[in-house]
Design a protein around this motif. Sequence first.
Motif, PDB file in Angstrom:
ATOM      1  N   ALA A  42      -4.349   1.463   6.283  1.00  0.00           N
ATOM      2  CA  ALA A  42      -4.957   0.215   6.367  1.00  0.00           C
ATOM      3  C   ALA A  42      -5.969   0.403   7.158  1.00  0.00           C
ATOM      4  N   LEU A  43      -7.109  -0.411   7.047  1.00  0.00           N
ATOM      5  CA  LEU A  43      -8.225  -0.270   8.005  1.00  0.00           C
ATOM      6  C   LEU A  43      -7.989  -1.104   9.032  1.00  0.00           C
ATOM      7  N   ASP A  44      -8.169  -0.791  10.184  1.00  0.00           N
ATOM      8  CA  ASP A  44      -8.022  -1.659  11.442  1.00  0.00           C
ATOM      9  C   ASP A  44      -8.994  -2.893  11.484  1.00  0.00           C
ATOM     10  N   GLU A  45     -10.136  -2.570  11.204  1.00  0.00           N
ATOM     11  CA  GLU A  45     -11.348  -3.668  11.696  1.00  0.00           C
ATOM     12  C   GLU A  45     -11.522  -4.800  10.272  1.00  0.00           C
ATOM     13  N   PRO A  92       2.223  20.495  -6.435  1.00  0.00           N
ATOM     14  CA  PRO A  92       3.463  20.778  -5.482  1.00  0.00           C
ATOM     15  C   PRO A  92       3.112  21.253  -4.154  1.00  0.00           C
ATOM     16  N   ASP A  93       2.086  21.966  -4.075  1.00  0.00           N
ATOM     17  CA  ASP A  93       1.342  22.688  -2.574  1.00  0.00           C
ATOM     18  C   ASP A  93       0.924  21.216  -1.769  1.00  0.00           C
ATOM     19  N   ALA A  94       0.407  20.458  -2.342  1.00  0.00           N
ATOM     20  CA  ALA A  94      -0.552  19.368  -1.501  1.00  0.00           C
ATOM     21  C   ALA A  94       0.609  18.504  -0.759  1.00  0.00           C
ATOM     22  N   GLU A  95       0.056  17.762   0.058  1.00  0.00           N
ATOM     23  CA  GLU A  95       0.750  16.766   0.913  1.00  0.00           C
ATOM     24  C   GLU A  95       0.265  15.476   0.915  1.00  0.00           C
ATOM     25  N   ILE A  96       1.113  14.205   0.974  1.00  0.00           N
ATOM     26  CA  ILE A  96       0.564  12.995   1.299  1.00  0.00           C
ATOM     27  C   ILE A  96       1.072  12.300   2.466  1.00  0.00           C
ATOM     28  N   VAL A  97       0.163  11.866   3.396  1.00  0.00           N
ATOM     29  CA  VAL A  97       0.601  11.161   4.608  1.00  0.00           C
ATOM     30  C   VAL A  97       0.480   9.870   4.802  1.00  0.00           C
ATOM     31  N   LEU A  98       1.424   8.810   4.652  1.00  0.00           N
ATOM     32  CA  LEU A  98       1.295   7.690   4.713  1.00  0.00           C
ATOM     33  C   LEU A  98       1.226   7.006   6.328  1.00  0.00           C
ATOM     34  N   GLU A  99      -0.304   6.644   6.607  1.00  0.00           N
ATOM     35  CA  GLU A  99      -0.203   6.207   7.965  1.00  0.00           C
ATOM     36  C   GLU A  99       0.343   5.027   8.396  1.00  0.00           C
ATOM     37  N   ASP A 100       0.102   3.878   7.692  1.00  0.00           N
ATOM     38  CA  ASP A 100       0.468   2.496   7.743  1.00  0.00           C
ATOM     39  C   ASP A 100       0.456   1.880   6.431  1.00  0.00           C
ATOM     40  N   ASP A 101       0.927   0.673   6.686  1.00  0.00           N
ATOM     41  CA  ASP A 101       1.196  -0.162   5.486  1.00  0.00           C
ATOM     42  C   ASP A 101       0.372  -1.441   5.526  1.00  0.00           C
ATOM     43  N   LEU A 102       0.025  -2.101   4.291  1.00  0.00           N
ATOM     44  CA  LEU A 102      -0.933  -3.041   4.087  1.00  0.00           C
ATOM     45  C   LEU A 102      -0.369  -3.888   2.936  1.00  0.00           C
ATOM     46  N   THR A 103      -0.060  -5.008   2.935  1.00  0.00           N
ATOM     47  CA  THR A 103       0.255  -6.002   1.725  1.00  0.00           C
ATOM     48  C   THR A 103      -0.770  -6.802   1.487  1.00  0.00           C
ATOM     49  N   PHE A 104      -1.258  -6.690  -0.031  1.00  0.00           N
ATOM     50  CA  PHE A 104      -2.401  -7.362  -0.534  1.00  0.00           C
ATOM     51  C   PHE A 104      -2.042  -7.814  -2.213  1.00  0.00           C
ATOM     52  N   LEU A 149       0.904  -1.024   0.004  1.00  0.00           N
ATOM     53  CA  LEU A 149       0.131   0.009  -0.014  1.00  0.00           C
ATOM     54  C   LEU A 149       0.810   1.251  -0.113  1.00  0.00           C
ATOM     55  N   SER A 150       1.990   1.419   0.834  1.00  0.00           N
ATOM     56  CA  SER A 150       2.722   2.540   0.867  1.00  0.00           C
ATOM     57  C   SER A 150       3.538   2.857  -0.314  1.00  0.00           C
ATOM     58  N   THR A 151       4.018   1.614  -0.887  1.00  0.00           N
ATOM     59  CA  THR A 151       4.939   1.736  -2.067  1.00  0.00           C
ATOM     60  C   THR A 151       4.213   2.321  -3.180  1.00  0.00           C
ATOM     61  N   ILE A 152       2.983   1.621  -3.549  1.00  0.00           N
ATOM     62  CA  ILE A 152       2.168   2.124  -4.671  1.00  0.00           C
ATOM     63  C   ILE A 152       1.642   3.586  -4.409  1.00  0.00           C
ATOM     64  N   ALA A 153       1.362   3.896  -3.314  1.00  0.00           N
ATOM     65  CA  ALA A 153       0.782   5.258  -2.950  1.00  0.00           C
ATOM     66  C   ALA A 153       1.728   6.196  -3.426  1.00  0.00           C
ATOM     67  N   ARG A 154       3.058   5.914  -2.743  1.00  0.00           N
ATOM     68  CA  ARG A 154       4.014   6.899  -3.001  1.00  0.00           C
ATOM     69  C   ARG A 154       4.438   6.977  -4.516  1.00  0.00           C
ATOM     70  N   GLN A 155       4.401   5.924  -5.086  1.00  0.00           N
ATOM     71  CA  GLN A 155       4.734   6.078  -6.751  1.00  0.00           C
ATOM     72  C   GLN A 155       3.544   6.682  -7.507  1.00  0.00           C
ATOM     73  N   CYS A 156       2.318   6.483  -6.959  1.00  0.00           N
ATOM     74  CA  CYS A 156       1.113   7.380  -7.916  1.00  0.00           C
ATOM     75  C   CYS A 156       1.397   8.873  -7.274  1.00  0.00           C
ATOM     76  N   TRP A 157       1.553   9.169  -6.289  1.00  0.00           N
ATOM     77  CA  TRP A 157       1.629  10.414  -5.840  1.00  0.00           C
ATOM     78  C   TRP A 157       2.618  11.255  -6.596  1.00  0.00           C
ATOM     79  N   GLY A 158       3.678  10.393  -7.054  1.00  0.00           N
ATOM     80  CA  GLY A 158       4.731  11.477  -7.893  1.00  0.00           C
ATOM     81  C   GLY A 158       4.015  11.484  -9.387  1.00  0.00           C
ATOM     82  N   MET A 159       3.068  11.153  -9.680  1.00  0.00           N
ATOM     83  CA  MET A 159       2.304  11.229 -11.070  1.00  0.00           C
ATOM     84  C   MET A 159       1.264  12.304 -10.739  1.00  0.00           C
ATOM     85  N   VAL A 160       1.093  13.065  -9.836  1.00  0.00           N
ATOM     86  CA  VAL A 160       0.042  14.128  -9.616  1.00  0.00           C
ATOM     87  C   VAL A 160       0.726  15.339  -9.428  1.00  0.00           C
ATOM     88  N   ASP A 161       0.464  16.199 -10.269  1.00  0.00           N
ATOM     89  CA  ASP A 161       0.844  17.661 -10.335  1.00  0.00           C
ATOM     90  C   ASP A 161       0.409  18.539  -9.437  1.00  0.00           C
TER      91      ASP A 161
END
Length: 549
Positions: free
Chosen positions: A474-477, A430-442, A416-428
């Motif tokens: 990731a969702l906790d429940e 510069p003033d926005a921010e992304i926060v990766l709370e935790d990871d999930l593998t699926f 989850l964290s890897t693909i979210a970071r990669q996709c964020w790099g494709m969004v123009d």
Amino acid sequence: MVELLSSAGISFVAYLLVFGGAAVACLVSATRLTRIDDPDTRRGLVALLLTSSGWATAHVAFLLAPSESLKHAFYLIGLVVGLSAVGAWLYFCSAYTNRSLHRQPIYRRVAVGVFLVIIAVKLTNPLHNLYFTAEFVTTPFPHLSVTHQLAHWLVMGLSYALSLVGYFMLIEHFTQVQYKTTPVLGLVGITGLPIVFDIIGFTTPYLIDITYEPVGVAIFAVGVAFVYLDTFQAIQLAGGHDEPVILVSADDRIRDYNDRASDLFPVLADKSALGEPLWSVLPTVTEALDRDRSIIERDRDGEIRHYRVSESPFTARQADLGRLLVFADITDRERYRRELERQNERLEQFASMISHDLRNPLNVAMARVEMANDEYDDENLATAENALDRMTQLIEDVLELARHGQPIDDTELVSLSTIARQCWGMVDAPDAEIVLEDDLTFTADEARLQQLFENLFRNAVDHGGSDVTIRVGALDESAGFYVEDDGVGIPAEERDDVFETGYSTAQEGTGFGLAIVKEIVDAHEWEITLTDSDSGGTRVEITGVNRAD
């Protein structure tokens, strides 16, 4: 006189050996039954053997007891333990034939209630003698001769009626399979054979009037535990399914199958397939098992039906005995899948036609407008150019929608964290921010998942502002993840519409961004919901993902 005493002594020893041997045989056999995989069947059969062993032991003590009072006491103990064996027999029969009667609370309560009432009558017999009377006799050897009264015969009638219910359950189960059930059926029959000796003991002086049932159970126990245990389990497996099932041995030979399997495959009807290799009798099944999608087609009454073949190992406490093949009818699901594929193919053809047939004249129009702009400064030309740009974007979105709505064939592990970071790099942004709370593998289709995140990120920037903060975690429940922002949010009354094609609140939006997200989610067979984030923005939750753990 010496000859008479010798004959009596031999008879006495014979009774001790028969009942003592039955007690030991039941106990030893019970230790072997840990190999039975089904816990309820194992529990019921072990209870039957232990109660039968206790019953036979009570008979031995009854014969050996030095006084009439002790003989009387051991006889009562035998009556109590013997009655409990009937309950164990019914429990075993229900579990072995894959019924749920032994688990029904109402039947359990009734059984316990009847048991306690009968036991009370038996234990209070010295007060009323309604169950039996006893006197000491010397023929064929010194023992306590019991004369049974009305209450005994009523209880015996009830016990044999309940035992017959168990026999009927077993016989019905045996008739559903094609395997050679004669040995096990014979063992089951032996458990009822002692009634003949009971009758002889009651009507003639050749046998003493005592219950011989523990002997039949002991023979049954030895036969199942030491000779036919694998057959015993194979019959249970083959007859325990509503769907067609085939049991194959470890060397892939057909070992057993139920009636539904012979209906599905007429070649199995005459039982000649037993012992033959699966590949030679049912090559289509073998081929299906070698494919990624184990599905076969069968003609049933002029209608083509589809069956998924699933296999599971058939073992007995670490020993590999073969595989159980189950054929589940998935005709409706397969028809829906094929219709969906046809619809997607038509959609893709339509999208390709739009792309090919519209792009050429659109490119010509854009070139002409650009040339006119070089010669004339006219706001109408600028408006036309914007409209042509919008048409180009609409064509691209239609193609994306068609592509991402296709069924998922191949998936791979994604972070989850890897693909979210990669996709964020494709969004123009510069003033926005992304926060990766935790990871999930699926598991997912990585290319389509990237499109999902890019569309969600762009939608958050378009509606939340250029300085929006986006959180991913990731969702906790539940098995899933979320994407949320601190923008203005989506009104509750509009949440049902945002995934519709063409819906957009942005002036320059095409309305395809979230529709594509929904198509990607549906293609993965996930679920998507919209809600408010803690900051008042939009929170998208996607559940039903296949976690790696």
